[in-house]
Scaffold this motif. Sequence first.
Motif, PDB file in Angstrom:
ATOM      1  N   LEU A  43     -33.380 -11.535 -90.091  1.00  0.00           N
ATOM      2  CA  LEU A  43     -32.446 -11.015 -89.097  1.00  0.00           C
ATOM      3  C   LEU A  43     -31.181 -10.416 -89.707  1.00  0.00           C
ATOM      4  CD1 LEU A  43     -34.465 -12.648 -87.457  1.00  0.00           C
ATOM      5  CD2 LEU A  43     -32.595 -13.506 -86.085  1.00  0.00           C
ATOM      6  N   ASN A  44     -30.712 -10.981 -90.807  1.00  0.00           N
ATOM      7  CA  ASN A  44     -29.451 -10.471 -91.370  1.00  0.00           C
ATOM      8  C   ASN A  44     -29.629  -9.196 -92.176  1.00  0.00           C
ATOM      9  OD1 ASN A  44     -30.626 -11.319 -93.678  1.00  0.00           O
ATOM     10  ND2 ASN A  44     -29.030 -12.788 -94.240  1.00  0.00           N
ATOM     11  N   GLN A  45     -30.862  -8.689 -92.251  1.00  0.00           N
ATOM     12  CA  GLN A  45     -31.032  -7.443 -92.981  1.00  0.00           C
ATOM     13  C   GLN A  45     -31.216  -6.235 -92.075  1.00  0.00           C
ATOM     14  OE1 GLN A  45     -34.036  -8.455 -95.722  1.00  0.00           O
ATOM     15  NE2 GLN A  45     -32.522  -9.408 -97.041  1.00  0.00           N
ATOM     16  N   ASN A  46     -31.136  -6.499 -90.793  1.00  0.00           N
ATOM     17  CA  ASN A  46     -31.446  -5.408 -89.876  1.00  0.00           C
ATOM     18  C   ASN A  46     -30.467  -4.245 -89.936  1.00  0.00           C
ATOM     19  OD1 ASN A  46     -29.270  -6.086 -87.817  1.00  0.00           O
ATOM     20  ND2 ASN A  46     -30.439  -7.971 -87.908  1.00  0.00           N
ATOM     21  N   LEU A  47     -29.251  -4.526 -89.527  1.00  0.00           N
ATOM     22  CA  LEU A  47     -28.317  -3.406 -89.414  1.00  0.00           C
ATOM     23  C   LEU A  47     -27.901  -2.874 -90.774  1.00  0.00           C
ATOM     24  CD1 LEU A  47     -26.066  -4.470 -86.438  1.00  0.00           C
ATOM     25  CD2 LEU A  47     -27.950  -2.850 -86.479  1.00  0.00           C
ATOM     26  N   SER A  48     -27.874  -3.753 -91.768  1.00  0.00           N
ATOM     27  CA  SER A  48     -27.403  -3.299 -93.078  1.00  0.00           C
ATOM     28  C   SER A  48     -28.353  -2.274 -93.678  1.00  0.00           C
ATOM     29  CB  SER A  48     -27.222  -4.480 -94.023  1.00  0.00           C
ATOM     30  OG  SER A  48     -28.460  -5.079 -94.295  1.00  0.00           O
TER      31      SER A  48
END
Length: 292
Positions: A43-48
């Motif tokens: 999930l923490n790699q989505n927007l980046s």
Amino acid sequence: MGFLPSFLLRRLVSTEFDLAGVVVDGNGTDLKEGDEVFGWIPLNQNLSTGQGALSQYTRLPAVNVVLRPKNVTPTEASGFTVAGLTAYQALFDLAKLEAGQSVFVNGGSTAVGSFAIQIAKAKGARVAASASAKNEQYVRGLGADEFFDYTKAPLHEQLLAANVTPKYDVFYETVGILDPALFVHSPAYLAPKGIFLSVGPQGSGIGNIASFAWNVLLRPAFLGGVKREWKLVAVKPVPEDLKGFAKFVEEGKVRPVVDSVHAFEDALKAYERILTKRATGKVVVRVDPTAA
Ligand SMILES: NC(=O)c1ccc[n+]([C@@H]2O[C@H](COP(=O)([O-])OP(=O)(O)OC[C@H]3O[C@@H](n4cnc5c(N)ncnc54)[C@H](OP(=O)(O)O)[C@@H]3O)[C@@H](O)[C@H]2O)c1
Ligand SMILES: *[C@@H]1O[C@H](CO)[C@@H](O)[C@H](O)[C@H]1NC(C)=O
Ligand SMILES: CC(=O)N[C@H]1CO[C@H](CO)[C@@H](O)[C@@H]1O
């Protein structure tokens, strides 16, 4: 969308996290072209990165996929990871589940609950689970030893009346219920050293949120607070857990749970199905129409 800053619009190229597919470039990792895998974009790699699973090609760290066991198809494996890890990590990392213990899964027909029942049974635990009556056979088929129809009467009342013995070691709330009643009454059916796990209460209303916060998070024992441990489950990208989950699949101890399969052009119908809150297992979008 008009209100999103333009840098976000450029980056949001695709959505979703769970996937199964074929490696086209291992980029110097252990993976090679042609490897058939399943996994997720954490999930923490989505927007980046702007990467999502709902696309023909995507890019992600190799540690977040594993080789797909041969006994499941890509379609079946595509929905494993987020729900599977949410079940696996709750039971093993948080609850330290052991053989012979007993587990209650609230929401036995949710995707998370469907995997939790199977994983707990694979570990040698006894499992009770809830769903509405139409899902009793589905939930029992996953391995649940006991079934509660939550539509008959408030579930905490049914559990109080059931005189549960021995009490559960783990109470896993996989629906996301904001009403604190199941936790507030849990000393009657959850062992003193047991743990109450929640996937994250959702809902609205300032009174409901305040009641949840007071009864679950804040109220100390000397003011009548519940003398049981409560923990939030937050799924994390732990490669060892993904391998552990895949091993259960390979051994036939965890089988896929696919609610429905939708063509890529019908992706919105997949979201509609999820929004009904009636799906039993995973809702899959088949990006490649030729995929098995
Ligand atoms: N914290 C995390 O890291 C994390 C990760 C993944 C998911 N989640 C959360 O986990 C929850 C479950 O997600 P999911 O995708 O597994 O759900 P889902 O498959 O979409 O859930 C649908 C199922 O919920 C059941 N259900 C609805 N209300 C119920 C109730 N009051 N009691 C018992 N069962 C009920 C329905 O069964 P009936 O038709 O029989 O009612 C239906 O089979 C969501 O809230 C999601 O946001 C959290
Ligand atoms: C390939 O690996 C290199 C070195 O680790 C990395 O810098 C690069 O971003 C990777 N390429 C892709 C497409 O991920
Ligand atoms: C919504 C979301 O998960 N955003 C995260 C995307 O990735 C960056 C960098 O890894 C995080 O800081 C965001 O929180």
